[in-house]
Design a protein around this motif. Sequence first.
Motif, mmCIF file in Angstrom:
data_model
loop_
_atom_site.group_PDB
_atom_site.id
_atom_site.type_symbol
_atom_site.label_atom_id
_atom_site.label_comp_id
_atom_site.label_asym_id
_atom_site.label_seq_id
_atom_site.Cartn_x
_atom_site.Cartn_y
_atom_site.Cartn_z
ATOM 1 N N GLY A 253 -7.037 -6.369 0.103
ATOM 2 C CA GLY A 253 -7.388 -7.493 -0.776
ATOM 3 C C GLY A 253 -6.162 -8.291 -1.190
ATOM 4 N N ALA A 254 -5.081 -7.560 -1.542
ATOM 5 C CA ALA A 254 -3.842 -8.234 -1.976
ATOM 6 C C ALA A 254 -3.241 -9.050 -0.833
ATOM 7 N N ILE A 255 -3.258 -8.471 0.371
ATOM 8 C CA ILE A 255 -2.666 -9.166 1.529
ATOM 9 C C ILE A 255 -3.478 -10.409 1.898
ATOM 10 N N ALA A 256 -4.787 -10.333 1.721
ATOM 11 C CA ALA A 256 -5.616 -11.526 1.984
ATOM 12 C C ALA A 256 -5.226 -12.656 1.037
ATOM 13 N N ALA A 257 -4.917 -12.310 -0.204
ATOM 14 C CA ALA A 257 -4.468 -13.335 -1.171
ATOM 15 C C ALA A 257 -3.091 -13.862 -0.773
ATOM 16 N N LEU A 258 -2.204 -12.973 -0.335
ATOM 17 C CA LEU A 258 -0.875 -13.419 0.113
ATOM 18 C C LEU A 258 -1.035 -14.340 1.320
ATOM 19 N N GLU A 259 -1.957 -13.955 2.204
ATOM 20 C CA GLU A 259 -2.246 -14.753 3.415
ATOM 21 C C GLU A 259 -2.618 -16.179 3.006
ATOM 22 N N ALA A 260 -3.463 -16.276 1.997
ATOM 23 C CA ALA A 260 -3.968 -17.592 1.551
ATOM 24 C C ALA A 260 -2.834 -18.476 1.028
ATOM 25 N N HIS A 261 -1.700 -17.829 0.676
ATOM 26 C CA HIS A 261 -0.548 -18.598 0.181
ATOM 27 C C HIS A 261 0.602 -18.584 1.187
ATOM 28 N N GLY A 262 0.290 -18.174 2.426
ATOM 29 C CA GLY A 262 1.317 -18.193 3.489
ATOM 30 C C GLY A 262 2.427 -17.177 3.253
ATOM 31 N N LEU A 263 2.104 -16.099 2.485
ATOM 32 C CA LEU A 263 3.152 -15.117 2.139
ATOM 33 C C LEU A 263 2.962 -13.764 2.818
ATOM 34 N N ALA A 264 1.888 -13.605 3.566
ATOM 35 C CA ALA A 264 1.630 -12.305 4.216
ATOM 36 C C ALA A 264 2.732 -12.021 5.238
ATOM 37 N N GLY A 265 3.271 -10.786 5.169
ATOM 38 C CA GLY A 265 4.355 -10.420 6.090
ATOM 39 C C GLY A 265 5.722 -10.742 5.518
ATOM 40 N N LYS A 266 5.756 -11.589 4.458
ATOM 41 C CA LYS A 266 7.049 -11.941 3.843
ATOM 42 C C LYS A 266 7.327 -11.052 2.630
ATOM 43 N N ILE A 267 6.257 -10.470 2.060
ATOM 44 C CA ILE A 267 6.398 -9.621 0.868
ATOM 45 C C ILE A 267 5.875 -8.226 1.223
ATOM 46 N N PRO A 268 6.713 -7.191 1.124
ATOM 47 C CA PRO A 268 6.241 -5.863 1.511
ATOM 48 C C PRO A 268 5.146 -5.340 0.581
ATOM 49 N N VAL A 269 4.149 -4.696 1.196
ATOM 50 C CA VAL A 269 2.999 -4.174 0.460
ATOM 51 C C VAL A 269 2.778 -2.715 0.858
#
Length: 363
Positions: A253-269
């Motif tokens: 869920g958190a990564i989907a939100a990061l994805e929506a802001h173009g941040l997925a893969g840039k912030i470790p989860v």
Amino acid sequence: MDRGFSNARLIMFTLTLIFFTSACENAAETRATTDPSAVEKNHSPGQPSEEGKIKIGFSMDTLEEERWLRDRALFKEAVENLGAEVEIMAANEDDAKQILQAETLISQGVDLLVVVPNNAEATAAIVNKAHLAGIKVISYDRLVKNADIDMYISFDNEQVGELQAKAITELVPKGRYVLIGGASTDYNAHLLKKGVFNVLQPYIDRGDITIVYDQWTDNWTPTNAYKNMEVALKANNNHIDAVIAANDATAGGAIAALEAHGLAGKIPVSGQDAELAAAQRIVVGTQHLTIYKPLNMLAEKAAELAVKMAKGESIVADRKINNGKIEVPSVLLAPIAVDRHNIDETIIRDHFHSREDVYMVDQ
Ligand code: GAL
């Protein structure tokens, strides 16, 4: 949400899952039901059933996460391999239903009850009812609070939190952290959080790490985790350096939100449970790690303890966990941190997932 693999793979994976569930559904000895009135009353506690078998009741909270389907199948198999039978009921995260189902298992005379509590406090009532009927209770994976529980078996959940925080602080020793917790009704979420802070506190005290958001996630759902992450991103103008999510469902869920802001893969989860989707995210780089818990070890040990206790045999437990009322005799298994460097020699070596499914490559 976020399942990137091909139709063929989807079919293969679904077939595997169906195998796990159907193995439960049509086994003669096993009746997995949510309808209390569907269960026959043909057995009194401590007295072997007509077939002379020990009967174990397994009261599960939910089958939402991938892991619980495995727990159900593995526990059933392990109990039957010990010559006993099992009655399984799942309560879909409904406290009242779980208590009702447990009452049904008690009234039909199971020899021992194994419980995965939805709500750590509410399930104390189940323990009291079982004891009144002379039935012992084992807490499976999650601890029942404030009750005279007879045994607790799980993975070391505090260590799960420590492993998550250790891996993320190695990547981000300084920065702004978001904590996406588990369900506050689940004592595992509290143990996990204690583990996370065992590692983070020195960094916080030095001023290296700041917790800019810290919230529980109702029912551990990806949707609620998504909402939490959206709030965290908005409140911090997307200026976040790391996310410690309690399990893979909340990480998704958190990564989907990061994805929506173009941040997925840039912030470790971080995550937990080695779900297939999480293993795939680790391979493509949008999730940094998960915590692998070899569920066959948990299910087999729990079955062994349950059958032994049902037969009145004495049990040795090497740990004690305080549940607010007593020091519960406990068996805690070791969790394993998994990232892209050791994914092959852990979850793939153990056939927890196939290499093809994880790397999404054709056979
Ligand atoms: C926890 C469990 C985790 C996680 C979660 C959600 O208690 O330890 O593995 O999946 O429940 O069901």
